[in-house]
Design a protein around this motif. Structure first.
Motif, PDB file in Angstrom:
ATOM      1  N   VAL A  90       0.830  -1.204   0.000  1.00  0.00           N
ATOM      2  CA  VAL A  90       0.000   0.000   0.000  1.00  0.00           C
ATOM      3  C   VAL A  90       0.870   1.262   0.000  1.00  0.00           C
ATOM      4  N   ASP A  91       2.017   1.188   0.639  1.00  0.00           N
ATOM      5  CA  ASP A  91       2.941   2.331   0.627  1.00  0.00           C
ATOM      6  C   ASP A  91       3.682   2.432  -0.709  1.00  0.00           C
ATOM      7  N   ARG A  92       3.975   1.294  -1.280  1.00  0.00           N
ATOM      8  CA  ARG A  92       4.600   1.299  -2.614  1.00  0.00           C
ATOM      9  C   ARG A  92       3.642   1.957  -3.614  1.00  0.00           C
ATOM     10  N   ALA A  93       2.357   1.624  -3.500  1.00  0.00           N
ATOM     11  CA  ALA A  93       1.352   2.218  -4.398  1.00  0.00           C
ATOM     12  C   ALA A  93       1.284   3.731  -4.192  1.00  0.00           C
ATOM     13  N   HIS A  94       1.381   4.153  -2.941  1.00  0.00           N
ATOM     14  CA  HIS A  94       1.357   5.594  -2.640  1.00  0.00           C
ATOM     15  C   HIS A  94       2.532   6.312  -3.300  1.00  0.00           C
ATOM     16  N   VAL A  95       3.710   5.748  -3.155  1.00  0.00           N
ATOM     17  CA  VAL A  95       4.914   6.358  -3.741  1.00  0.00           C
ATOM     18  C   VAL A  95       4.843   6.329  -5.270  1.00  0.00           C
ATOM     19  N   ARG A  96       4.417   5.194  -5.830  1.00  0.00           N
ATOM     20  CA  ARG A  96       4.283   5.128  -7.291  1.00  0.00           C
ATOM     21  C   ARG A  96       3.242   6.134  -7.794  1.00  0.00           C
ATOM     22  N   ALA A 149       0.850  17.335   1.786  1.00  0.00           N
ATOM     23  CA  ALA A 149       0.626  18.056   3.046  1.00  0.00           C
ATOM     24  C   ALA A 149      -0.303  17.281   3.979  1.00  0.00           C
ATOM     25  N   ASN A 150      -1.236  16.504   3.394  1.00  0.00           N
ATOM     26  CA  ASN A 150      -2.244  15.824   4.216  1.00  0.00           C
ATOM     27  C   ASN A 150      -1.887  14.388   4.570  1.00  0.00           C
ATOM     28  N   ASP A 151      -0.783  13.885   4.061  1.00  0.00           N
ATOM     29  CA  ASP A 151      -0.495  12.472   4.296  1.00  0.00           C
ATOM     30  C   ASP A 151       0.528  12.317   5.417  1.00  0.00           C
ATOM     31  N   PRO A 152       0.181  11.519   6.424  1.00  0.00           N
ATOM     32  CA  PRO A 152       1.099  11.357   7.562  1.00  0.00           C
ATOM     33  C   PRO A 152       2.413  10.662   7.181  1.00  0.00           C
ATOM     34  N   ARG A 153       2.449  10.047   6.009  1.00  0.00           N
ATOM     35  CA  ARG A 153       3.687   9.376   5.592  1.00  0.00           C
ATOM     36  C   ARG A 153       4.728  10.350   5.049  1.00  0.00           C
ATOM     37  N   THR A 154       4.302  11.579   4.762  1.00  0.00           N
ATOM     38  CA  THR A 154       5.254  12.579   4.271  1.00  0.00           C
ATOM     39  C   THR A 154       6.225  12.956   5.380  1.00  0.00           C
ATOM     40  N   GLY A 155       7.502  12.971   5.073  1.00  0.00           N
ATOM     41  CA  GLY A 155       8.504  13.347   6.069  1.00  0.00           C
ATOM     42  C   GLY A 155       9.356  14.479   5.532  1.00  0.00           C
ATOM     43  N   LYS A 156      10.666  14.368   5.744  1.00  0.00           N
ATOM     44  CA  LYS A 156      11.568  15.338   5.117  1.00  0.00           C
ATOM     45  C   LYS A 156      11.478  15.213   3.608  1.00  0.00           C
ATOM     46  N   LEU A 157      11.092  14.023   3.162  1.00  0.00           N
ATOM     47  CA  LEU A 157      10.945  13.758   1.725  1.00  0.00           C
ATOM     48  C   LEU A 157       9.515  13.275   1.474  1.00  0.00           C
ATOM     49  N   CYS A 158       9.214  12.867   0.241  1.00  0.00           N
ATOM     50  CA  CYS A 158       7.833  12.517  -0.108  1.00  0.00           C
ATOM     51  C   CYS A 158       7.274  11.362   0.723  1.00  0.00           C
ATOM     52  N   TYR A 159       8.163  10.432   1.073  1.00  0.00           N
ATOM     53  CA  TYR A 159       7.745   9.307   1.909  1.00  0.00           C
ATOM     54  C   TYR A 159       8.832   9.134   2.963  1.00  0.00           C
ATOM     55  N   GLY A 160       8.537   9.558   4.168  1.00  0.00           N
ATOM     56  CA  GLY A 160       9.540   9.471   5.229  1.00  0.00           C
ATOM     57  C   GLY A 160      10.756  10.336   4.943  1.00  0.00           C
TER      58      GLY A 160
END
Lengths: 215, 215
Positions: A90-96, A149-160
């Motif tokens: 599900v996270d891979r799909a988010h990043v893709r 902005a709304n996704d809790p998986r966003t970190g210093k970069l797009c994903y963490g």
């Protein structure tokens, strides 16, 4: 490995970042997209890439791999460390999806060949061409900003906090926008990610300005 | 599972084929792209998909997955049988590159929102809009045809004789071309693959004409 590249091609820029992150040395082969009507359209390059677009990766077994996202997934499968996609599907799909939002919704509309068609075939003037460019960047960045902005998986970069496929697409797109004088600081999350990522060594060494064919 | 779809959306069509191939039942939720200025742009749908585009897949854990290629890779990772990508990385890259050639080089230019921009903002007339549509299909199909015709991995379908991600992108694109009266029989390999694939049950059941919202 060998990478057919043009310093300003944002698709090539994505692959250069991936190669740097994986620590893979490669021979840089410049293909000048503007000289002589475009070296990418000449028979010599068409034999390597039928579409006449950069980048093309030639791997150590002499396979020619095309399409930047296919190349990056290939590098990730053959050289898994550091991974450019998360572990969970599900996270891979988010990043893709973030990567494809840039690669399918923004970038194809602002390609060199599209701008050429607007100018030479549709006879669109300079101002209308700039407005077109701006329109697709802005509409794409608005939704991308909201999503990041709304996704809790966003970190210093797009994903963490470590680079993924999404950052490899975002950074060249922001670079392009700035090159065309489009203000990106209004997209706070995108700008923050861009500022952080472009300082990282793998990104900095992939930047257009430091490539062998930079003008 | 639930799929937000529009019968004529070729990105949704790709995902419908994937769901059928995997044997996954799903609830079809129609999003009418033309009614009322587009249901996909209303706040209700924007909450599900910030970009305001179809398709969106809601999986059994209520995750909303966006971007057709990300959805298909997700389905392939979570429901591996039958696989939609080959085993070897170099072949996976080949199939992904074919898919991306459609998804990044052809389809984004002929999207509804792009055609709307040409008509309403650039004030391009009907004939020039049709020529634009035809141009990107034809230039894309020419290179795709060359690549498929010259690659020994091409079989009854884009890669061998069983459906892959590449066929899921190619078939809806050919369908679209034909709907806009673009002759595709001159692309012999593409036409042959289309004719074979569209007879297969999973493809036939995904076709626009048999969707619940077909007009």
């Amino acid at each position: 490995m060998k990478l057919y590249s043009y310093f300003r091609s944002s698709a090539a820029y994505r692959v250069r970042i991936a190669l740097n992150l994986k620590g893979l040395p490669y021979e840089y082969v410049p293909v000048h997209l503007l000289r002589d009507g475009g070296e990418q359209l000449k028979p010599a390059y068409r034999q390597i890439n039928a579409d006449g677009i950069v980048p093309t990766l030639i791997d150590d077994e002499q396979h020619a791999i095309q399409q930047s996202l296919a190349i990056i997934e290939y590098l990730d499968e053959t050289h898994p460390e550091p991974p450019l996609l998360p572990k969970l599907p599900v996270d891979r799909a988010h990043v893709r999806a973030l990567a494809l939002q840039v690669a399918c919704e923004i970038h194809p509309l602002n390609n060199l060949r599209v701008l050429k068609y607007l100018k030479h075939t549709l006879r669109v003037d300079g101002a209308a061409k700039d407005a077109w460019y701006r329109h697709w960047i802005e509409s794409g960045f608005e939704t991308l900003e909201r999503r990041l902005a709304n996704d809790p998986r966003t970190g210093k970069l797009c994903y963490g906090d470590t680079p993924t496929l999404a950052d490899l697409c975002l950074v060249p797109q922001v670079f392009n926008a700035n090159r065309f004088d489009i203000e990106t600081s209004c997209y706070a999350t995108i700008q923050r990610i861009y500022d952080y990522a472009s300082q990282l060594d793998a990104f900095a060494r992939a930047a257009p300005g430091v490539q062998p064919d930079a003008e």
